[in-house]
Write an enzyme that holds these catalytic residues in place. Structure first.
Site, short mmCIF file in Angstrom:
data_model
loop_
_atom_site.label_atom_id
_atom_site.label_comp_id
_atom_site.label_asym_id
_atom_site.label_seq_id
_atom_site.Cartn_x
_atom_site.Cartn_y
_atom_site.Cartn_z
N ARG A 59 51.32 56.48 52.29
CA ARG A 59 49.97 56.01 51.97
C ARG A 59 49.60 54.80 52.81
NH1 ARG A 59 48.24 54.99 46.20
NH2 ARG A 59 46.25 55.06 47.28
N ASN A 92 41.15 49.44 43.51
CA ASN A 92 41.70 49.99 44.75
C ASN A 92 42.77 49.07 45.31
OD1 ASN A 92 39.79 51.99 44.48
ND2 ASN A 92 38.31 51.00 45.83
N ILE A 93 43.79 49.67 45.88
CA ILE A 93 44.88 48.88 46.46
C ILE A 93 44.77 48.77 47.97
CG2 ILE A 93 46.46 49.38 44.54
CD1 ILE A 93 47.83 51.46 46.27
N HIS A 109 44.91 46.15 40.36
CA HIS A 109 46.02 47.09 40.47
C HIS A 109 46.94 46.78 41.64
CE1 HIS A 109 43.68 50.32 37.97
NE2 HIS A 109 44.22 49.37 37.23
N CYS A 120 62.94 38.60 41.74
CA CYS A 120 62.49 37.21 41.60
C CYS A 120 60.98 37.07 41.49
CB CYS A 120 63.02 36.36 42.75
SG CYS A 120 62.18 36.65 44.34
N CYS A 136 64.78 40.45 50.04
CA CYS A 136 63.61 39.61 49.76
C CYS A 136 63.70 38.32 50.58
CB CYS A 136 63.57 39.30 48.28
SG CYS A 136 62.34 38.06 47.80
N CYS A 139 64.45 35.31 47.78
CA CYS A 139 65.74 35.17 47.11
C CYS A 139 66.90 35.73 47.93
CB CYS A 139 65.72 35.83 45.73
SG CYS A 139 65.59 37.64 45.75
N GLY A 176 31.97 53.97 41.82
CA GLY A 176 33.02 54.86 42.26
C GLY A 176 34.21 54.96 41.34
N GLU A 204 28.67 61.00 40.77
CA GLU A 204 28.22 61.81 39.64
C GLU A 204 28.52 61.04 38.37
OE1 GLU A 204 32.32 64.48 39.51
OE2 GLU A 204 30.50 65.31 40.40
#
Length: 236
Positions: A59, A92-93, A109, A120, A136, A139, A176, A204
């Site tokens: 994605r 939306n992301i 989101h 962490c 990460c 950490c 939307g 719609e």
């Protein structure tokens, strides 16, 4: 048209669909091709992290090069030119609101372009593939990096900030959205309760269309710029 002072705008997948990004709940949407329990729940991630990484990595790649459309640009124009307050709350992301120039933005989101360390809770910008062996940066522990997105069963981000904006708005616009994903689907009721005018701008009628005082249906790239121009002509 009434002159408004404080606008809250909720946006969903239908806004970015005209930029070429898939929606979730349409008959050909993402959840028609994937079982959300496998790729968008903490349990799915624990069961098969590789599948979840592959899903979000793809994605993220699919979103590269996608550009904001006329509706995104119109909302950025509204935020810039409107003399009152404009808060955009997006489900939306993707990063298309930011790319269009919006600044007063809440990603309830999460964001595809961020990673979250489950160990962490550190967040960091992220545009490359994620995998289980990554450590990460905060950490230094591997194995905890995940997409910084809200999965089914998790609490959306910034709900207190959203509630504060809704409690003082005099215009609520939903763009939307399907109208069946909570808590976002309940925002219109919260706005109505404090006397705000409520507007649905959607391809719609949504499942919650009857809750709105005003409806304009059609492609977002047409109805959103037109509605923004009306708002700005009155407030000028």
């Amino acid at each position: 048209m009434t002159v408004y002072q404080r606008i809250v705008i909720l946006t969903g997948a239908g806004l970015s669909a005209e930029s070429g990004l898939s929606t979730f709940r349409d008959k050909d949407g993402i959840w028609a091709r994937y079982d959300y329990r496998d790729v968008a729940t903490p349990e799915g991630f624990a069961r098969n992290p590789s599948l979840v990484y592959d899903f979000y990595n793809q994605r993220r790649r699919d979103g590269m090069g996608v550009q904001p459309n006329a509706a995104h640009r119109a909302l950025a124009k509204l935020e810039d030119a409107f003399p009152g307050d404009v808060v955009i709350v997006t489900q939306n992301i993707d990063g298309l609101h930011e790319a269009a120039g919006s600044r007063n933005l809440i990603h309830m989101h999460g964001q595809m372009a961020q990673a979250l360390c489950a160990l962490c809770n550190a967040r960091s910008p992220w545009v490359e593939d994620l995998s289980a062996d990554l450590a990460c940066s905060a950490c230094a522990t591997p194995g905890g990096m995940r997409p910084d997105v809200v999965w089914f069963g998790e609490m959306p981000y910034d709900l207190d900030r959203i509630a504060a904006a809704l409690s003082s708005c005099d215009l609520f616009i939903s763009i939307g959205t399907s109208g069946n994903v909570y808590p976002a689907a309940g925002f219109v009721a919260a706005a109505r309760d404090i006397g705000a005018h409520t507007v649905e701008l959607n391809l719609e009628p949504s499942e919650g269309a009857s809750l709105f005082a005003e409806h304009v249906h059609g492609p977002a790239t047409e109805v959103v710029p037109a509605y923004v121009d009306k708002l700005l002509s009155v407030s000028a």
